[in-house]
Design an enzyme around this catalytic site. Structure first.
Site, PDB file in Angstrom:
ATOM      1  N   CYS A   1       3.314   8.425   1.232  1.00  0.00           N
ATOM      2  CA  CYS A   1       3.839   7.464   2.205  1.00  0.00           C
ATOM      3  C   CYS A   1       4.097   6.154   1.457  1.00  0.00           C
ATOM      4  O   CYS A   1       3.178   5.529   0.942  1.00  0.00           O
ATOM      5  CB  CYS A   1       2.788   7.299   3.309  1.00  0.00           C
ATOM      6  SG  CYS A   1       3.270   6.138   4.576  1.00  0.00           S
TER       7      CYS A   1
ATOM      8  N   CYS B   1       6.629  -7.161   7.101  1.00  0.00           N
ATOM      9  CA  CYS B   1       7.768  -6.696   7.891  1.00  0.00           C
ATOM     10  C   CYS B   1       8.140  -7.799   8.866  1.00  0.00           C
ATOM     11  O   CYS B   1       7.265  -8.441   9.449  1.00  0.00           O
ATOM     12  CB  CYS B   1       7.433  -5.417   8.658  1.00  0.00           C
ATOM     13  SG  CYS B   1       8.860  -4.733   9.540  1.00  0.00           S
TER      14      CYS B   1
ATOM     15  N   CYS C   1      -1.539   5.442   9.757  1.00  0.00           N
ATOM     16  CA  CYS C   1      -0.286   4.786  10.143  1.00  0.00           C
ATOM     17  C   CYS C   1      -0.564   3.457  10.808  1.00  0.00           C
ATOM     18  O   CYS C   1      -1.384   3.375  11.715  1.00  0.00           O
ATOM     19  CB  CYS C   1       0.466   5.592  11.187  1.00  0.00           C
ATOM     20  SG  CYS C   1       0.903   7.204  10.694  1.00  0.00           S
TER      21      CYS C   1
ATOM     22  N   GLU D   1       0.818  -1.204   0.000  1.00  0.00           N
ATOM     23  CA  GLU D   1       0.000   0.000   0.000  1.00  0.00           C
ATOM     24  C   GLU D   1       0.860   1.265   0.000  1.00  0.00           C
ATOM     25  O   GLU D   1       1.947   1.294   0.577  1.00  0.00           O
ATOM     26  CB  GLU D   1      -0.937  -0.016   1.211  1.00  0.00           C
ATOM     27  CG  GLU D   1      -1.962  -1.122   1.051  1.00  0.00           C
ATOM     28  CD  GLU D   1      -2.946  -1.227   2.199  1.00  0.00           C
ATOM     29  OE1 GLU D   1      -4.022  -1.777   1.987  1.00  0.00           O
ATOM     30  OE2 GLU D   1      -2.632  -0.765   3.306  1.00  0.00           O
TER      31      GLU D   1
ATOM     32  N   CYS E   1       1.611  -2.971  15.421  1.00  0.00           N
ATOM     33  CA  CYS E   1       1.630  -2.647  13.987  1.00  0.00           C
ATOM     34  C   CYS E   1       0.991  -3.760  13.168  1.00  0.00           C
ATOM     35  O   CYS E   1       1.387  -4.924  13.267  1.00  0.00           O
ATOM     36  CB  CYS E   1       3.073  -2.413  13.550  1.00  0.00           C
ATOM     37  SG  CYS E   1       3.239  -2.166  11.772  1.00  0.00           S
TER      38      CYS E   1
ATOM     39  N   CYS F   1       6.711  -5.439  15.498  1.00  0.00           N
ATOM     40  CA  CYS F   1       6.309  -4.484  16.538  1.00  0.00           C
ATOM     41  C   CYS F   1       4.875  -4.821  16.948  1.00  0.00           C
ATOM     42  O   CYS F   1       4.023  -5.093  16.103  1.00  0.00           O
ATOM     43  CB  CYS F   1       6.410  -3.051  16.038  1.00  0.00           C
ATOM     44  SG  CYS F   1       8.110  -2.611  15.610  1.00  0.00           S
TER      45      CYS F   1
HETATM   46  N1  SAH Z   1       9.182   0.408   9.757  1.00  0.00           N
HETATM   47  C1  SAH Z   1       9.324   1.791   9.903  1.00  0.00           C
HETATM   48  C2  SAH Z   1       8.401   2.603   9.039  1.00  0.00           C
HETATM   49  C3  SAH Z   1       6.987   2.148   8.864  1.00  0.00           C
HETATM   50  S1  SAH Z   1       5.865   2.374  10.159  1.00  0.00           S
HETATM   51  C4  SAH Z   1       9.188   2.195  11.347  1.00  0.00           C
HETATM   52  O1  SAH Z   1       8.768   1.385  12.151  1.00  0.00           O
HETATM   53  O2  SAH Z   1       9.540   3.321  11.656  1.00  0.00           O
HETATM   54  C5  SAH Z   1       5.556   4.122  10.240  1.00  0.00           C
HETATM   55  C6  SAH Z   1       5.175   4.604  11.645  1.00  0.00           C
HETATM   56  O3  SAH Z   1       3.853   4.133  12.014  1.00  0.00           O
HETATM   57  C7  SAH Z   1       6.110   4.075  12.708  1.00  0.00           C
HETATM   58  O4  SAH Z   1       6.446   5.055  13.663  1.00  0.00           O
HETATM   59  C8  SAH Z   1       5.274   3.007  13.351  1.00  0.00           C
HETATM   60  O5  SAH Z   1       5.730   2.680  14.617  1.00  0.00           O
HETATM   61  C9  SAH Z   1       3.910   3.632  13.338  1.00  0.00           C
HETATM   62  N2  SAH Z   1       2.825   2.685  13.578  1.00  0.00           N
HETATM   63  C10 SAH Z   1       2.825   1.353  13.362  1.00  0.00           C
HETATM   64  N3  SAH Z   1       1.638   0.821  13.713  1.00  0.00           N
HETATM   65  C11 SAH Z   1       0.871   1.836  14.166  1.00  0.00           C
HETATM   66  C12 SAH Z   1      -0.489   1.923  14.633  1.00  0.00           C
HETATM   67  N4  SAH Z   1      -1.267   0.852  14.690  1.00  0.00           N
HETATM   68  N5  SAH Z   1      -0.953   3.134  14.997  1.00  0.00           N
HETATM   69  C13 SAH Z   1      -0.183   4.233  14.880  1.00  0.00           C
HETATM   70  N6  SAH Z   1       1.098   4.209  14.425  1.00  0.00           N
HETATM   71  C14 SAH Z   1       1.616   3.029  14.066  1.00  0.00           C
HETATM   72 FE1  SF4 Z   2       7.889  -3.143  10.842  1.00  0.00          FE
HETATM   73 FE2  SF4 Z   2       5.597  -2.088  11.685  1.00  0.00          FE
HETATM   74 FE3  SF4 Z   2       7.684  -2.277  13.344  1.00  0.00          FE
HETATM   75 FE4  SF4 Z   2       7.758  -0.501  11.337  1.00  0.00          FE
HETATM   76  S1  SF4 Z   2       6.322  -0.488  13.076  1.00  0.00           S
HETATM   77  S2  SF4 Z   2       9.387  -1.932  11.958  1.00  0.00           S
HETATM   78  S3  SF4 Z   2       6.614  -1.650   9.759  1.00  0.00           S
HETATM   79  S4  SF4 Z   2       6.565  -4.012  12.428  1.00  0.00           S
END
Ligand code: SAH
Ligand code: SF4
Length: 385
Positions: free
Chosen positions: A104, A111, A343, A91, A118, A115
């Site tokens: 974006c 991934c 996000c 996406e 996420c 996390c």
């Molecule tokens: N992998 C990279 C970039 C992609 S995520 C990273 O982790 O930085 C982009 C941002 O969205 C990151 O700060 C991530 O932690 C945040 N993010 C992920 N899941 C989220 C959620 N469910 N709600 C709000 N922000 C989220």
């Molecule tokens: Fe991967 Fe999501 Fe963690 Fe970013 S926030 S490193 S996309 S698992």
């Protein structure tokens, strides 16, 4: 086999042209056609000799990922779903604002970093995107958005003024394919964005942050999400490998070459998990030697996440502790949530190649005593292979 010219930055294209016995200025012309004019058909590259156009058509192609869907949210946010083959889709989200238009961009199908909060991380990892698939998102979005502009009678400038590598995936885990894509974003013969307007967001891959500083220092955002190693180990498991002290030191090193004089710390606000006043005070202590701004992201829910968004008043209070501590702090507006484009909601379709879907219990459940069982999301079972 036909070569995909979207895989090359300027140096790569010049080298490939040289292999074909063609001059560097021809490579530059073709680069401009492809990226500045959004042209994928060699026959239409009118100032290139017919013989070279025919030669290119026999050897190469301009092949971006194809568009599976293109959705517009009530607030103007636009979400593209692109096919990256074998049942995987990624996406890309365009966020229009008064002063800028931000794209974006995704860097991986899924991934591997898991996390806890996420949606991309929860569904698993399939593979790194190629350079063509990364820059192809910009190529496709640019074409779609400028076609709209022309049809609405406003011709001219590009609508994408900023790029953030904040879509699906961890960009620094796909370093070798990321760098040529970043170079194209900055190249005046391609997208011509300034280094300040291209941001890489990382969960904190320390050695790759140093490599980025050397190879292509664009603006940096770091996903912090916790003030202590104990909590961050659970929310952002890569912290076990690169703990906070190492991460802060890496930020300081990066700042020596960064195009902006601060690092942006992203901090997802999770109700009752990382959003207390004490957490904010601990953050002030943690980042005391790093020139930074904070961007608070209200958690965007997805099915079975197990987390809740912090109440607005809590976010305000948390922000005011940071601001009183002298740190510029903004709170991200949630955009496009009616089309799941916010996000962390980007899920695409990923055929997981890891074993995570077989696991029944994950680490972070220990910080969520109120949640009975977070079962992994079942995805991909009905996708074509
Ligand atoms: N992998 C990279 C970039 C992609 S995520 C990273 O982790 O930085 C982009 C941002 O969205 C990151 O700060 C991530 O932690 C945040 N993010 C992920 N899941 C989220 C959620 N469910 N709600 C709000 N922000 C989220
Ligand atoms: Fe991967 Fe999501 Fe963690 Fe970013 S926030 S490193 S996309 S698992």
């Amino acid at each position: 086999m036909s070569v995909n010219l979207l895989d090359f930055d300027a140096n790569g294209l010049t080298a490939w042209f040289a292999q074909q016995g063609e001059k560097p200025f021809r490579a530059r012309q073709v680069l401009r056609w492809i990226h500045r004019s959004g042209e994928g058909d060699f026959a239409a590259m009118s100032d290139i000799a017919k013989s070279l156009r025919d030669k290119l058509a026999g050897l190469a192609q301009v092949l971006p990922p194809s568009t599976l869907s293109d959705q517009l949210a009530a607030d103007g946010t636009r979400k593209f779903l692109f096919d990256v083959g074998k049942g995987n889709a990624i996406e890309t989200v365009f966020i229009p604002e008064a002063e800028r238009g931000t794209l974006c961009v995704s860097s991986q199908a899924g991934c591997a970093l898991e996390c806890a909060f996420c949606s991309t991380g929860r569904q698993g990892f399939n593979r790194n995107l190629t350079t063509a698939e990364i820059i192809g998102q910009l190529w496709q979005a640019n074409r779609a958005l400028s076609a709209d502009k022309v049809s609405s009678g406003i011709p001219g400038d590009r609508v994408i003024s900023n790029v953030v590598m904040m879509g699906m995936g961890e960009p620094l885990a796909n370093f070798d394919n990321l760098i040529p894509a970043l170079r194209l974003m900055l190249d005046d013969n391609a997208y011509g964005l300034s280094r300040r307007r291209v941001t890489v967001s990382t969960s904190g891959l320390v050695p790759a942050m140093d490599r980025l500083a050397e190879a292509c220092p664009v603006a940096l955002a770091v996903s912090l999400h916790a003030p202590t190693d104990g909590l961050r180990d659970k929310l952002v498991p890569i912290n076990k490998k690169y703990p906070l002290a190492d991460l802060m030191a890496a930020c300081q090193r990066y700042l020596k070459v960064a195009p902006r004089d601060f690092v942006t710390f992203e901090y997802v606000m999770l109700d009752g998990v990382n959003d207390s006043d004490a957490d904010a005070h601990a953050l002030l202590h943690l980042v005391r030697d790093v020139s930074c701004k904070f961007n608070l992201i209200p958690f965007n829910p997805f099915p079975q996440s197990g987390f809740h968004r912090s109440p607005a008043e809590r976010v305000r209070r948390f922000a005011s502790v940071l601001i009183e501590g002298g740190i510029v702090t903004t709170t991200r507006k949630t955009r496009g949530d009616d089309i799941d484009a916010a996000c962390g909601q980007l899920a695409g379709q990923v055929l997981d190649k890891t074993k995570r879907r077989l696991r029944t219990k994950t680490d972070f459940q220990s910080i969520l005593p109120q949640v009975p069982q977070v079962s992994p999301i079942r995805l991909g079972a009905d996708l074509p292979s």
